[in-house]
Design an enzyme around this catalytic site. Structure first.
Site, PDB file in Angstrom:
ATOM      1  N   GLU A 181       0.811  -1.229   0.000  1.00 19.10           N
ATOM      2  CA  GLU A 181       0.000   0.000   0.000  1.00 19.10           C
ATOM      3  C   GLU A 181       0.841   1.275   0.000  1.00 19.10           C
ATOM      4  O   GLU A 181       0.525   2.225  -0.705  1.00 19.10           O
ATOM      5  CB  GLU A 181      -0.958  -0.002   1.188  1.00 19.10           C
ATOM      6  CG  GLU A 181      -2.028  -1.077   1.086  1.00 19.10           C
ATOM      7  CD  GLU A 181      -3.037  -1.022   2.216  1.00 19.10           C
ATOM      8  OE1 GLU A 181      -3.676   0.010   2.414  1.00 19.10           O
ATOM      9  OE2 GLU A 181      -3.160  -2.038   2.944  1.00 19.10           O
ATOM     10  N   HIS A 197       7.690 -26.831   4.661  1.00 20.34           N
ATOM     11  CA  HIS A 197       6.967 -28.015   4.168  1.00 20.34           C
ATOM     12  C   HIS A 197       6.388 -27.787   2.773  1.00 20.34           C
ATOM     13  O   HIS A 197       5.651 -28.618   2.274  1.00 20.34           O
ATOM     14  CB  HIS A 197       5.856 -28.396   5.151  1.00 20.34           C
ATOM     15  CG  HIS A 197       6.387 -28.702   6.517  1.00 20.34           C
ATOM     16  ND1 HIS A 197       6.826 -29.953   6.894  1.00 20.34           N
ATOM     17  CD2 HIS A 197       6.617 -27.889   7.577  1.00 20.34           C
ATOM     18  CE1 HIS A 197       7.276 -29.898   8.130  1.00 20.34           C
ATOM     19  NE2 HIS A 197       7.163 -28.655   8.577  1.00 20.34           N
ATOM     20  N   LYS A 289     -13.960   0.333  -3.748  1.00 14.81           N
ATOM     21  CA  LYS A 289     -15.057   0.526  -2.773  1.00 14.81           C
ATOM     22  C   LYS A 289     -16.156   1.382  -3.395  1.00 14.81           C
ATOM     23  O   LYS A 289     -17.345   1.111  -3.193  1.00 14.81           O
ATOM     24  CB  LYS A 289     -14.519   1.182  -1.493  1.00 14.81           C
ATOM     25  CG  LYS A 289     -13.713   0.226  -0.623  1.00 14.81           C
ATOM     26  CD  LYS A 289     -13.268   0.881   0.676  1.00 14.81           C
ATOM     27  CE  LYS A 289     -12.460  -0.086   1.532  1.00 14.81           C
ATOM     28  NZ  LYS A 289     -11.993   0.465   2.796  1.00 14.81           N
TER      29      LYS A 289
HETATM   30  C1  F6R Z   1      -6.122   1.828   3.971  1.00 16.86           C
HETATM   31  C2  F6R Z   1      -5.968   0.425   4.366  1.00 16.86           C
HETATM   32  C3  F6R Z   1      -7.013  -0.565   3.962  1.00 16.86           C
HETATM   33  C4  F6R Z   1      -8.230  -0.507   4.904  1.00 16.86           C
HETATM   34  C5  F6R Z   1      -9.280  -1.546   4.504  1.00 16.86           C
HETATM   35  C6  F6R Z   1     -10.459  -1.621   5.464  1.00 16.86           C
HETATM   36  O1  F6R Z   1      -5.153   2.614   4.601  1.00 16.86           O
HETATM   37  O2  F6R Z   1      -5.012   0.090   4.980  1.00 16.86           O
HETATM   38  O3  F6R Z   1      -6.410  -1.840   3.985  1.00 16.86           O
HETATM   39  O4  F6R Z   1      -7.820  -0.727   6.229  1.00 16.86           O
HETATM   40  O5  F6R Z   1      -9.758  -1.242   3.226  1.00 16.86           O
HETATM   41  O6  F6R Z   1     -10.998  -0.356   5.745  1.00 16.86           O
HETATM   42  P1  F6R Z   1     -11.223   0.068   7.267  1.00 16.86           P
HETATM   43  O7  F6R Z   1      -9.919  -0.121   7.949  1.00 16.86           O
HETATM   44  O8  F6R Z   1     -11.660   1.486   7.243  1.00 16.86           O
HETATM   45  O9  F6R Z   1     -12.303  -0.852   7.785  1.00 16.86           O
END
Ligand code: F6R
Length: 301
Positions: A181, A197, A289
């Site tokens: 990321e 393994h 998203k």
């Molecule tokens: C963004 C990140 C993502 C979010 C994931 C879940 O910085 O690290 O991996 O953590 O999309 O979102 P949240 O944490 O808001 O539930």
């Protein structure tokens, strides 16, 4: 999910040898079938908007499983208020993965009530990280900065993060995901002793000239694993470009776990900067998203 769920994995590793209550981490939009009203669901979502976590919340409500939500806000709020679900609020304004300190310490605060988990105390870990920060910050030149040195070694390579179960298992996952990321780079991860393994076969079989193995170790790793790890490293070493071994530092388990997490976080940011990449945005995650939310709206209409 993601930067929120990793706190669950870190806690599961930390309490492996002491907690008398089973702990499991679910990355799904529903809870495991075995759960019931005698269990507790701790929902971790920094944004409070994540679809999978919302699915678990709805499932818990339907099956009358008690819940606690750790979040900085978000759309779950209405449901949470309606059902009077306790909320542990964390500071808003960060990227979820950068809020690890907020989420993990909130979670540990809850878990420290469990039998066998009362020993958890943050003071030594905080002291350890403050000391390490002195050498990791951007003002310290590469010649004296272990985080910059490691980033330089991993630059333009594919890192393979190896952790040991249970001490550095989640730490290796955190390194991998932070490199994905923050640095926007492909990274692999594997866990000792399991990888001896299976994965050892392909790594030893063919040359991987662009891969660097980073082995994350802890002084408490059992002697059996330490010996096994040494032999496995020697078998795989000729196939890869380089091998780096890092030993967790600190006076207790939490300090040692977070010392490695902290170094990995810095390394991932320096790797991004070396490539001229902005470590903060995760456009693909937010784009996905948004598409999911739009598709759901279409379905409702
Ligand atoms: C963004 C990140 C993502 C979010 C994931 C879940 O910085 O690290 O991996 O953590 O999309 O979102 P949240 O944490 O808001 O539930």
């Amino acid at each position: 999910m993601g930067g929120s769920a990793i706190s669950g994995d870190l806690a599961r590793n930390l309490l492996f040898g002491s907690c008398e209550v089973p702990l499991s981490v679910t990355r799904h939009n529903a809870l495991p079938a075995y759960m019931g009203p005698e269990d507790l669901v701790i929902l971790l979502s920094y944004s409070g908007n994540t679809a999978e976590t919302l699915g678990c919340l709805k499932d818990a409500l339907a099956r009358q499983i008690p819940c606690v939500l750790v979040t900085s806000g978000g759309q779950f709020r209405a449901l949470v208020d309606e059902h009077q679900i306790p909320v542990v609020p964390v500071e808003p304004g960060w990227m979820p993965r950068a809020a690890l300190g907020e989420l993990y310490f909130a979670l540990l605060g809850l878990l420290s009530q469990l039998p066998g988990a009362g020993w958890i105390a943050p003071a030594a870990a905080v002291k350890q990280l403050l000391a390490e920060r002195e050498t990791y910050v951007p003002q310290v030149p590469q010649s004296e900065n272990p985080a910059k040195q490691l980033a330089a070694k991993l630059f333009k390579k594919t890192p393979i993060l190896f952790g040991v179960h249970p001490t550095t298992e989640a730490v290796a996952m955190r390194w991998k995901t932070q490199i994905n990321e923050n640095s926007k780079v492909t990274a692999l991860h594997g866990i000792f002793p399991e990888l001896t393994h299976n994965e050892i076969v392909n790594l030893a079989h063919a040359k991987h000239p662009h891969h660097v193995m980073v082995i994350l170790r802890d002084p408490e790793d059992p002697a059996l694993f330490q010996r096994q790890l040494g032999f496995a490293r020697d078998i795989m070493r000729p196939s890869v470009d380089d091998v780096v071994e890092l030993m967790a530092q600190g006076p207790d388990r939490l300090a040692r776990q977070l010392s490695l997490v902290y170094l990995g976080d810095y390394v991932s940011v320096y790797l991004a900067l070396l490539a001229g990449v902005d470590p903060t945005p995760v456009t693909a995650i937010f784009g996905l998203k948004d598409r999911m939310a739009a598709a759901e709206l279409q379905e409702v209409r």
